[in-house]
Design a protein around this motif. Structure first.
Motif, PDB file in Angstrom:
ATOM      1  N   PRO A   1       0.571  -1.209   0.028  1.00  0.00           N
ATOM      2  CA  PRO A   1      -0.045   0.113  -0.002  1.00  0.00           C
ATOM      3  C   PRO A   1       0.847   1.369   0.157  1.00  0.00           C
ATOM      4  O   PRO A   1       0.456   2.336  -0.656  1.00  0.00           O
ATOM      5  CB  PRO A   1      -0.966  -0.128   1.379  1.00  0.00           C
ATOM      6  N   VAL A   2       1.865   1.325   0.752  1.00  0.00           N
ATOM      7  CA  VAL A   2       2.764   2.265   0.893  1.00  0.00           C
ATOM      8  C   VAL A   2       3.571   2.674  -0.568  1.00  0.00           C
ATOM      9  O   VAL A   2       3.595   3.799  -0.969  1.00  0.00           O
ATOM     10  CB  VAL A   2       3.963   2.416   2.080  1.00  0.00           C
ATOM     11  N   LYS A   3       3.993   1.552  -0.877  1.00  0.00           N
ATOM     12  CA  LYS A   3       4.667   1.824  -2.333  1.00  0.00           C
ATOM     13  C   LYS A   3       3.603   2.185  -3.350  1.00  0.00           C
ATOM     14  O   LYS A   3       3.986   3.198  -4.251  1.00  0.00           O
ATOM     15  CB  LYS A   3       5.077   0.451  -2.841  1.00  0.00           C
ATOM     16  N   ASN A   4       2.514   1.942  -3.318  1.00  0.00           N
ATOM     17  CA  ASN A   4       1.297   2.359  -4.300  1.00  0.00           C
ATOM     18  C   ASN A   4       1.200   3.812  -4.110  1.00  0.00           C
ATOM     19  O   ASN A   4       0.885   4.427  -4.830  1.00  0.00           O
ATOM     20  CB  ASN A   4       0.092   1.455  -4.462  1.00  0.00           C
ATOM     21  N   LEU A   5       1.283   4.285  -2.821  1.00  0.00           N
ATOM     22  CA  LEU A   5       0.895   5.552  -2.529  1.00  0.00           C
ATOM     23  C   LEU A   5       2.106   6.584  -3.048  1.00  0.00           C
ATOM     24  O   LEU A   5       1.665   7.662  -3.711  1.00  0.00           O
ATOM     25  CB  LEU A   5       1.118   5.648  -0.894  1.00  0.00           C
ATOM     26  N   TYR A   6       3.327   6.050  -2.970  1.00  0.00           N
ATOM     27  CA  TYR A   6       4.494   6.662  -3.548  1.00  0.00           C
ATOM     28  C   TYR A   6       4.451   6.982  -5.129  1.00  0.00           C
ATOM     29  O   TYR A   6       4.635   7.905  -5.453  1.00  0.00           O
ATOM     30  CB  TYR A   6       5.897   6.378  -2.965  1.00  0.00           C
ATOM     31  N   VAL A   7       3.960   5.864  -5.528  1.00  0.00           N
ATOM     32  CA  VAL A   7       4.083   5.859  -7.073  1.00  0.00           C
ATOM     33  C   VAL A   7       2.888   6.648  -7.559  1.00  0.00           C
ATOM     34  O   VAL A   7       2.615   6.981  -8.915  1.00  0.00           O
ATOM     35  CB  VAL A   7       4.226   4.448  -7.818  1.00  0.00           C
ATOM     36  N   GLY A   8       1.765   6.449  -6.900  1.00  0.00           N
ATOM     37  CA  GLY A   8       0.425   7.282  -7.239  1.00  0.00           C
ATOM     38  C   GLY A   8      -0.476   6.155  -8.078  1.00  0.00           C
ATOM     39  O   GLY A   8      -0.022   4.989  -8.456  1.00  0.00           O
TER      40      GLY A   8
END
Length: 306
Positions: free
Chosen positions: A101-108
């Motif tokens: 989830p955090v990785k997806n948050l960072y890439v948009g």
């Protein structure tokens, strides 16, 4: 799924947390004897007697495991397993479960393609730091229980067990003492988490581009070994400082003081003390954890889609 390129997670957040916590706990049970040996080796400072050097009590990984089993019984190798499992439920569940989830948050939201390595590292640093800030007391208790060796006859143990250790430390040293070593621990766990998860992600992504390789057990084992090796190279110096500070917080003023004293007294190689056992521990831990995680996620997915 860790290492799933641009895939959005196909199982719920509670499901991801449960799979991550289970995988981390299972890996902990399998490898904690190596961890107990690692803690004892790191805390064994150079002992000098007169002009001669006293032979160290613990020699090498398997030697240390043997000595502990012989002197204290086999069960002593699983010392610290209760707080170890507390730690993995909280820490493992949070750091691994929140990674996607955090990785997806960072890439948009609308990102397509392979996630850049920098974003993977950033996600690993974030979830590692967050998770250990919550789980630090469990780490402290685990190290205190593991550090206690064979006692002379009549000498009582400092703690009767994990729950007793939490309450004793809080009573005698104050509640804040449970967060002793938070600085080096946040640094260590953020760094090691980024090294493990980002390298697993990256290695798996690379392997899957090689013709003939699929998302199977062999790929997970190779990726897990890669993750363990990177984590040890990066995290070993921070780990030694953390073990020394938690084992004997009175000997050092702060993290930097511990680093400088270790360097001055024991030389630079002290930071890679126990590199082989550390890799044995982290390599096997990562392989078991990631293998279990990939299978556990499949189980959760089938339950949730039923």
């Amino acid at each position: 799924m860790v290492g799933g390129g641009n895939s959005k997670s196909d199982i719920s957040l509670p499901g991801t947390f449960a799979a991550s916590a289970f995988a981390a706990c299972f890996a902990e049970i399998c490898t904690i004897p190596l961890d107990t040996a690692k803690v004892r080796l790191q805390l064994q400072k150079k002992a000098l007697a007169g002009d001669g050097v006293v032979l160290p009590k613990y020699n090498g990984m398997l030697g240390t495991v043997g000595t502990i089993a012989r002197e204290e019984g086999l069960s002593a190798l699983w010392k610290g397993i209760v707080p170890g499992l507390h730690r993995q439920c909280l820490f493992g569940g949070l750091r691994i479960g929140l990674y996607e989830p955090v990785k997806n948050l960072y890439v948009g939201e609308n990102f397509v393609g392979d996630v850049p390595l920098t974003k993977k590292i950033l996600a690993g640093l974030t979830t590692g730091a967050l998770a250990i800030a919550v789980a630090n007391p469990t780490d402290l208790v685990k190290v205190r229980l593991q550090a206690e060796g064979k006692l002379a006859p009549g000498v009582p143990r400092r703690y009767s067990g994990a729950l007793n250790a939490y309450s004793t430390i809080a009573k005698q040293e104050g509640v804040r003492a449970l967060w002793t070593g938070l600085g080096p621990n946040v640094a260590r766990n953020a760094i090691i988490n980024a090294a493990e998860l980002a390298s697993y992600d990256q290695v798996k992504q690379t392997i899957l581009k090689i013709p003939g390789f699929t998302d199977n057990v062999l790929t997970h084992i190779l990726s897990g070994l890669g993750a363990g090796f990177v984590a040890v190279c990066v995290g070993s110096p921070v780990d030694v400082v953390k073990s020394r500070m938690m084992g004997d917080s009175t000997a050092y003023k702060n993290t930097l003081d511990c680093f400088v004293k270790t360097l001055k007294n024991d030389g630079p190689f002290a930071f890679y003390k126990g590199f082989i056992p550390n890799f044995g521990r982290l390599g096997s831990w990562n392989v078991i954890m990631f293998l279990t995680l990939e299978q556990a996620k499949k189980v959760v997915k089938s339950i949730e889609s039923a």
